[in-house]
Design a protein around this motif. Structure first.
Motif, PDB file in Angstrom:
ATOM      1  N   GLU A  22      46.640  25.146  63.070  1.00 23.58           N
ATOM      2  CA  GLU A  22      46.991  24.179  62.585  1.00 23.58           C
ATOM      3  C   GLU A  22      46.415  22.912  62.162  1.00 23.58           C
ATOM      4  N   PRO A  23      46.500  22.751  61.268  1.00 21.90           N
ATOM      5  CA  PRO A  23      46.039  21.076  60.821  1.00 21.90           C
ATOM      6  C   PRO A  23      46.436  20.279  61.695  1.00 21.90           C
ATOM      7  N   CYS A  24      46.416  19.453  62.074  1.00 23.30           N
ATOM      8  CA  CYS A  24      46.995  18.130  62.930  1.00 23.30           C
ATOM      9  C   CYS A  24      47.624  17.738  62.823  1.00 23.30           C
ATOM     10  N   PRO A  25      48.997  16.947  63.046  1.00 19.53           N
ATOM     11  CA  PRO A  25      49.702  16.719  61.979  1.00 19.53           C
ATOM     12  C   PRO A  25      49.350  15.105  61.746  1.00 19.53           C
ATOM     13  N   CYS A  26      48.170  14.583  62.520  1.00 17.46           N
ATOM     14  CA  CYS A  26      47.619  13.127  62.786  1.00 17.46           C
ATOM     15  C   CYS A  26      46.731  12.794  60.869  1.00 17.46           C
ATOM     16  N   GLY A  27      46.534  14.280  60.178  1.00 16.75           N
ATOM     17  CA  GLY A  27      45.939  14.204  58.567  1.00 16.75           C
ATOM     18  C   GLY A  27      44.298  14.107  59.257  1.00 16.75           C
ATOM     19  N   SER A  28      44.174  14.518  60.229  1.00 18.03           N
ATOM     20  CA  SER A  28      42.271  13.990  60.517  1.00 18.03           C
ATOM     21  C   SER A  28      41.425  15.273  59.623  1.00 18.03           C
ATOM     22  N   GLY A  29      42.900  16.433  59.204  1.00 20.10           N
ATOM     23  CA  GLY A  29      41.930  17.625  58.624  1.00 20.10           C
ATOM     24  C   GLY A  29      41.279  18.577  59.223  1.00 20.10           C
ATOM     25  N   LYS A  30      41.342  18.614  61.062  1.00 19.00           N
ATOM     26  CA  LYS A  30      40.745  19.012  61.876  1.00 19.00           C
ATOM     27  C   LYS A  30      41.933  20.184  62.428  1.00 19.00           C
ATOM     28  N   ARG A  31      41.892  20.917  63.429  1.00 19.78           N
ATOM     29  CA  ARG A  31      42.815  22.128  63.664  1.00 19.78           C
ATOM     30  C   ARG A  31      43.372  21.222  65.105  1.00 19.78           C
ATOM     31  N   TYR A  32      44.521  21.514  65.434  1.00 21.07           N
ATOM     32  CA  TYR A  32      45.493  20.491  66.500  1.00 21.07           C
ATOM     33  C   TYR A  32      44.546  20.609  67.543  1.00 21.07           C
ATOM     34  N   LYS A  33      44.192  22.070  67.935  1.00 18.60           N
ATOM     35  CA  LYS A  33      43.692  22.248  68.890  1.00 18.60           C
ATOM     36  C   LYS A  33      42.339  20.936  68.609  1.00 18.60           C
ATOM     37  N   ALA A  34      41.543  21.307  68.240  1.00 16.34           N
ATOM     38  CA  ALA A  34      40.747  20.457  68.398  1.00 16.34           C
ATOM     39  C   ALA A  34      40.124  18.769  68.098  1.00 16.34           C
ATOM     40  N   PHE A 244      52.230   8.651  50.569  1.00 13.35           N
ATOM     41  CA  PHE A 244      51.695   9.168  51.907  1.00 13.35           C
ATOM     42  C   PHE A 244      53.269   8.945  53.077  1.00 13.35           C
ATOM     43  N   ARG A 245      52.521  10.043  53.502  1.00 19.91           N
ATOM     44  CA  ARG A 245      53.440  10.127  55.343  1.00 19.91           C
ATOM     45  C   ARG A 245      52.682   9.408  56.219  1.00 19.91           C
ATOM     46  N   ALA A 246      52.925   8.166  56.915  1.00 22.41           N
ATOM     47  CA  ALA A 246      52.274   7.728  58.271  1.00 22.41           C
ATOM     48  C   ALA A 246      53.356   7.859  59.288  1.00 22.41           C
ATOM     49  N   HIS A 247      53.349   8.109  60.336  1.00 20.53           N
ATOM     50  CA  HIS A 247      54.056   8.235  61.738  1.00 20.53           C
ATOM     51  C   HIS A 247      55.116   7.887  61.287  1.00 20.53           C
ATOM     52  N   GLY A 248      55.779   9.563  60.843  1.00 24.10           N
ATOM     53  CA  GLY A 248      56.985  10.425  60.601  1.00 24.10           C
ATOM     54  C   GLY A 248      57.913   8.915  59.488  1.00 24.10           C
ATOM     55  N   LEU A 249      56.909   8.127  58.695  1.00 19.94           N
ATOM     56  CA  LEU A 249      57.639   7.851  57.108  1.00 19.94           C
ATOM     57  C   LEU A 249      56.811   7.754  56.360  1.00 19.94           C
ATOM     58  N   LEU A 250      57.989   8.016  55.534  1.00 21.04           N
ATOM     59  CA  LEU A 250      57.191   7.422  53.772  1.00 21.04           C
ATOM     60  C   LEU A 250      56.787   6.403  52.838  1.00 21.04           C
ATOM     61  N   ALA A 298      56.511  15.610  45.636  1.00 24.64           N
ATOM     62  CA  ALA A 298      55.973  15.875  46.823  1.00 24.64           C
ATOM     63  C   ALA A 298      55.530  16.045  46.555  1.00 24.64           C
ATOM     64  N   ASN A 299      53.866  16.682  45.784  1.00 27.70           N
ATOM     65  CA  ASN A 299      52.824  17.457  45.591  1.00 27.70           C
ATOM     66  C   ASN A 299      51.974  16.196  45.397  1.00 27.70           C
ATOM     67  N   HIS A 300      52.237  14.936  45.336  1.00 22.85           N
ATOM     68  CA  HIS A 300      51.356  14.085  44.766  1.00 22.85           C
ATOM     69  C   HIS A 300      51.307  12.869  46.077  1.00 22.85           C
ATOM     70  N   GLN A 301      50.244  13.302  46.461  1.00 21.28           N
ATOM     71  CA  GLN A 301      49.704  12.837  47.818  1.00 21.28           C
ATOM     72  C   GLN A 301      48.447  12.488  47.677  1.00 21.28           C
ATOM     73  N   VAL A 302      49.152  10.652  48.525  1.00 21.65           N
ATOM     74  CA  VAL A 302      48.572   9.529  47.835  1.00 21.65           C
ATOM     75  C   VAL A 302      46.746   9.263  48.957  1.00 21.65           C
ATOM     76  N   THR A 303      45.910   9.447  48.535  1.00 21.17           N
ATOM     77  CA  THR A 303      44.648   9.074  49.769  1.00 21.17           C
ATOM     78  C   THR A 303      44.516   7.844  50.056  1.00 21.17           C
ATOM     79  N   LEU A 304      44.808   7.516  50.800  1.00 21.49           N
ATOM     80  CA  LEU A 304      43.782   5.427  51.195  1.00 21.49           C
ATOM     81  C   LEU A 304      42.868   5.925  51.791  1.00 21.49           C
ATOM     82  N   ARG A 305      41.931   6.513  51.942  1.00 16.62           N
ATOM     83  CA  ARG A 305      40.756   6.298  52.433  1.00 16.62           C
ATOM     84  C   ARG A 305      40.410   7.144  51.850  1.00 16.62           C
TER      85      ARG A 305
END
Length: 305
Positions: A22-34, A244-250, A298-305
């Motif tokens: 699954e995608p890593c929850p940190c938002g990196s776009g990588k799979r969790y295992k990687a 956007f979601r960051a460290h468990g907060l909206l 919920a579907n409008h996720q703002v991207t900061l980077r």
């Protein structure tokens, strides 16, 4: 049949509730295992929970370009900074003062533990220099275990002049590095009427980014009620565009017309906070219009980077 069973085993969720593919929850776009799963630790989705300063810590880590705040650590004061020179995790200055950076990605799964390990190393250091982590920190003190549990006094800076505040003689390399760093700073201000709300001038637009502490589902319901009722504006021409979601907060984000500035937002944002509290207390099921507004937000996720 055996192959199918092996595939299911590989995709089974880890102890942290995230499957390796699954995608890593940190938002990196990588799979969790990687990503965080490769460190052998469990990803902590809300690493600063329990701290009175949690919301401002998230802001300083995620989107405030240049800011400082003193932290009380035992009988010492540590300077917390959004970013340090050379992207150092921590620094021991010639004076012996310890500086700790928020905007460092160690990728060991728990930012609070990472910061705690760096802070302990810096406090124990015998000489000035950069302090960081090379290996996973393992079990030990987290930031919550080390710092006084109290709100922090955040000072937002126009640039990074504070990097050299204790340097008596500056050479050309320092001046060049400072100029380059200052060139990447978007004008930012922390509002005083509410907690953890930051105005930022992004050039073509201005934004308000406000880290909120409520449960995500309850907060989305409340914002949907206000949006459907046309009560989610915070200034003339403003628009709640997503979050956007960051460290468990909206963190909801509003677009603001150019030239709005931070000062005019103080009273409207405080008034919005009152409406938000009422919407959170309303309870009950959402109507069709409110459900549509919730889906949109919920579907409008703002991207900061």
């Amino acid at each position: 049949m055996a192959k199918k069973s092996r595939t299911k085993a590989r995709d089974r969720a880890t102890e942290g509730g995230v499957g390796p593919r699954e995608p890593c929850p940190c938002g990196s776009g990588k799979r969790y295992k990687a990503c965080h799963g490769s460190t052998g630790g469990v990803f902590v989705s809300r690493p600063f929970a329990g701290l009175a300063a949690e919301r401002d810590l998230v802001a300083l880590r995620e989107f405030v370009p240049s800011a400082t705040a003193p932290l009380t650590v035992g009988d010492r004061t540590v300077l917390l900074g959004s970013l340090l020179p050379m992207a150092a995790p921590a620094m021991v200055r010639d004076s012996g003062e310890v500086w700790l950076a928020m905007q460092v990605r160690h990728a060991f799964g728990d930012p609070s533990r990472d910061l705690g390990a760096v802070l302990e190393k810096a406090i124990a250091a015998d000489e000035a220099g950069i302090v960081g982590l090379v290996d996973p920190p393992g079990p030990g003190a987290r930031l919550q275990d080390l710092v006084a549990d109290e709100p922090i006094e955040v000072t937002v800076h126009d640039g990074f002049e504070w990097w050299l505040g204790d340097v008596e003689e500056r050479d050309q390399a320092m001046a060049d590095a400072l100029e380059q760093a200052n060139g990447a700073v978007a004008p930012t201000a922390r509002l005083s009427s509410v907690e953890a709300a930051y105005w930022v001038d992004a050039g073509s637009k201005e934004h308000l980014r406000w880290v909120l502490p409520q449960d995500e589902n309850a907060l989305l319901d409340a914002l949907a009620r206000l949006h459907a009722a046309g009560e989610d504006s915070i200034a003339d021409g403003s628009k709640l565009v997503g979050m956007f979601r960051a460290h468990g907060l909206l963190t909801p984000v509003w677009d603001l017309p150019p030239g709005t500035g931070a000062a005019v937002l103080e009273e409207p944002v405080a008034a919005f906070e009152g409406r938000l509290v009422e919407a959170l207390d309303a309870g009950g099921d959402l109507c069709a219009e409110e459900r549509a507004a919730r889906s949109m937000l919920a579907n409008h996720q703002v991207t900061l980077r």
